[in-house]
Scaffold this motif. Sequence first.
Motif, PDB file in Angstrom:
ATOM      1  N   TRP A 169      -1.297 -21.377  -3.215  1.00 36.10           N
ATOM      2  CA  TRP A 169      -1.445 -19.767  -4.250  1.00 36.10           C
ATOM      3  C   TRP A 169      -2.627 -19.128  -3.585  1.00 36.10           C
ATOM      4  CZ3 TRP A 169      -1.188 -16.642  -7.584  1.00 36.10           C
ATOM      5  CH2 TRP A 169      -1.826 -16.261  -8.494  1.00 36.10           C
ATOM      6  N   ALA A 178       0.712 -11.347  -3.253  1.00 34.04           N
ATOM      7  CA  ALA A 178       1.863 -11.335  -4.498  1.00 34.04           C
ATOM      8  C   ALA A 178       0.890 -10.801  -5.427  1.00 34.04           C
ATOM      9  CB  ALA A 178       1.645 -12.791  -5.278  1.00 34.04           C
ATOM     10  N   SER A 180       2.000  -8.161  -8.075  1.00 36.33           N
ATOM     11  CA  SER A 180       2.247  -8.349  -9.418  1.00 36.33           C
ATOM     12  C   SER A 180       2.506  -9.382 -10.351  1.00 36.33           C
ATOM     13  CB  SER A 180       4.086  -7.762  -9.822  1.00 36.33           C
ATOM     14  OG  SER A 180       4.889  -8.246  -9.433  1.00 36.33           O
ATOM     15  N   PRO A 181       2.202  -9.974 -11.860  1.00 35.42           N
ATOM     16  CA  PRO A 181       2.587 -11.041 -12.520  1.00 35.42           C
ATOM     17  C   PRO A 181       3.388 -11.399 -11.897  1.00 35.42           C
ATOM     18  CG  PRO A 181       1.812  -8.445 -13.880  1.00 35.42           C
ATOM     19  CD  PRO A 181       1.965  -8.046 -13.082  1.00 35.42           C
ATOM     20  N   SER A 182       4.820 -10.840 -12.035  1.00 35.10           N
ATOM     21  CA  SER A 182       5.635 -11.773 -11.667  1.00 35.10           C
ATOM     22  C   SER A 182       5.494 -12.245 -10.385  1.00 35.10           C
ATOM     23  CB  SER A 182       7.122 -10.625 -12.200  1.00 35.10           C
ATOM     24  OG  SER A 182       7.435 -10.464 -10.830  1.00 35.10           O
ATOM     25  N   ALA A 183       5.288 -11.533  -9.328  1.00 37.75           N
ATOM     26  CA  ALA A 183       4.971 -12.161  -7.797  1.00 37.75           C
ATOM     27  C   ALA A 183       3.894 -12.880  -8.059  1.00 37.75           C
ATOM     28  CB  ALA A 183       4.589 -11.087  -7.219  1.00 37.75           C
ATOM     29  N   ARG A 184       3.172 -13.118  -8.566  1.00 38.98           N
ATOM     30  CA  ARG A 184       1.562 -13.523  -9.120  1.00 38.98           C
ATOM     31  C   ARG A 184       2.463 -15.521  -9.756  1.00 38.98           C
ATOM     32  NH1 ARG A 184      -1.434 -10.265  -8.834  1.00 38.98           N
ATOM     33  NH2 ARG A 184      -1.531 -10.071 -11.085  1.00 38.98           N
ATOM     34  N   ALA A 185       3.717 -15.232 -10.500  1.00 34.01           N
ATOM     35  CA  ALA A 185       4.103 -16.686 -11.095  1.00 34.01           C
ATOM     36  C   ALA A 185       4.673 -17.630 -10.108  1.00 34.01           C
ATOM     37  CB  ALA A 185       4.907 -16.285 -12.180  1.00 34.01           C
ATOM     38  N   THR A 186       5.665 -16.335  -9.487  1.00 29.00           N
ATOM     39  CA  THR A 186       6.527 -16.735  -8.497  1.00 29.00           C
ATOM     40  C   THR A 186       5.793 -17.881  -6.959  1.00 29.00           C
ATOM     41  OG1 THR A 186       7.846 -14.901  -8.049  1.00 29.00           O
ATOM     42  CG2 THR A 186       8.120 -16.328  -6.522  1.00 29.00           C
ATOM     43  N   LYS A 188       2.905 -18.846  -7.474  1.00 26.44           N
ATOM     44  CA  LYS A 188       2.127 -20.327  -8.195  1.00 26.44           C
ATOM     45  C   LYS A 188       3.189 -21.630  -8.385  1.00 26.44           C
ATOM     46  CE  LYS A 188      -1.576 -19.066 -10.370  1.00 26.44           C
ATOM     47  NZ  LYS A 188      -2.805 -19.039 -12.071  1.00 26.44           N
TER      48      LYS A 188
END
Length: 216
Positions: A169, A178, A180-186, A188
């Motif tokens: 991560w 990563a 953006s917030p959604s890319a960061r969630a992906t 993780k």
Amino acid sequence: MAVTGVIFVLFVLAHMYGNLKLLSGQLAFDEYAHHLRVFGEPMLPKMGLLWIMRIVLLVSVVIHAYAAFTLWGRANNARSTRYAVHKMAQASLSSRFMRWGGVTILLFVIFHLIHFTIVKPNINADYTQAQIDASPYIMATASFKIWWVVLIYVLAMIALGMHINHGLWSATQTLGWANSPSARATAKGIALIVAALTVVGFLIPPLAVAFGLIAK
Ligand code: HEM
């Protein structure tokens, strides 16, 4: 750290996949081990692929450890007074264990190389040294019939899984993969899946031997 970490993850996944061949029996596993040594012949010399891999891994270990100890020192020097709230209060379990997890994995790899590559000591009285030397399959299965060896592997693989979970991560952040917030969630989610896959995949062969699910 990020680039060498990604190299380790690729190696670890390939090694984990190869180890699963232990479930296919002695012939399949020993043939796979032999194939690794002659892969690419005659373009490469015997053991050529293995030596390329060893050199890449060794250089990566030196860079990864050097970066880790530099960061460790920088973090210690960054703040001389204590935090009012403990600085680890917000940190995840995996991130808290990065340093000691890394040291644990390094110690495990030294043990593992002595055990399976450099010395190959026979630690199971039911086997002879000649049997261990003749077959990587016998070497591994004879070892995993001993409870404390299995325990060492279980603890080391848990440390490895936690290290990969946070490290992978973290690498996606360093490498800017990563943003953006959604890319960061992906990112993780992917790190957690790779970590879980590594722990489960590596532990299947030793536990299968320990619980008598592999015949010989
Ligand atoms: C349950 C987990 C594991 C098992 C059953 C296992 C099994 C083995 C075996 C049987 C060998 C010898 C292969 C041969 O001589 O053909 C080997 C070598 C090796 N293993 Fe593992 N391994 C495990 C986990 C790991 C982990 C987690 C790492 C690194 C983080 C690792 C790194 C290595 C390395 C660097 C070699 C030496 C390859 C060479 O240079 O010849 N292993 N392993």
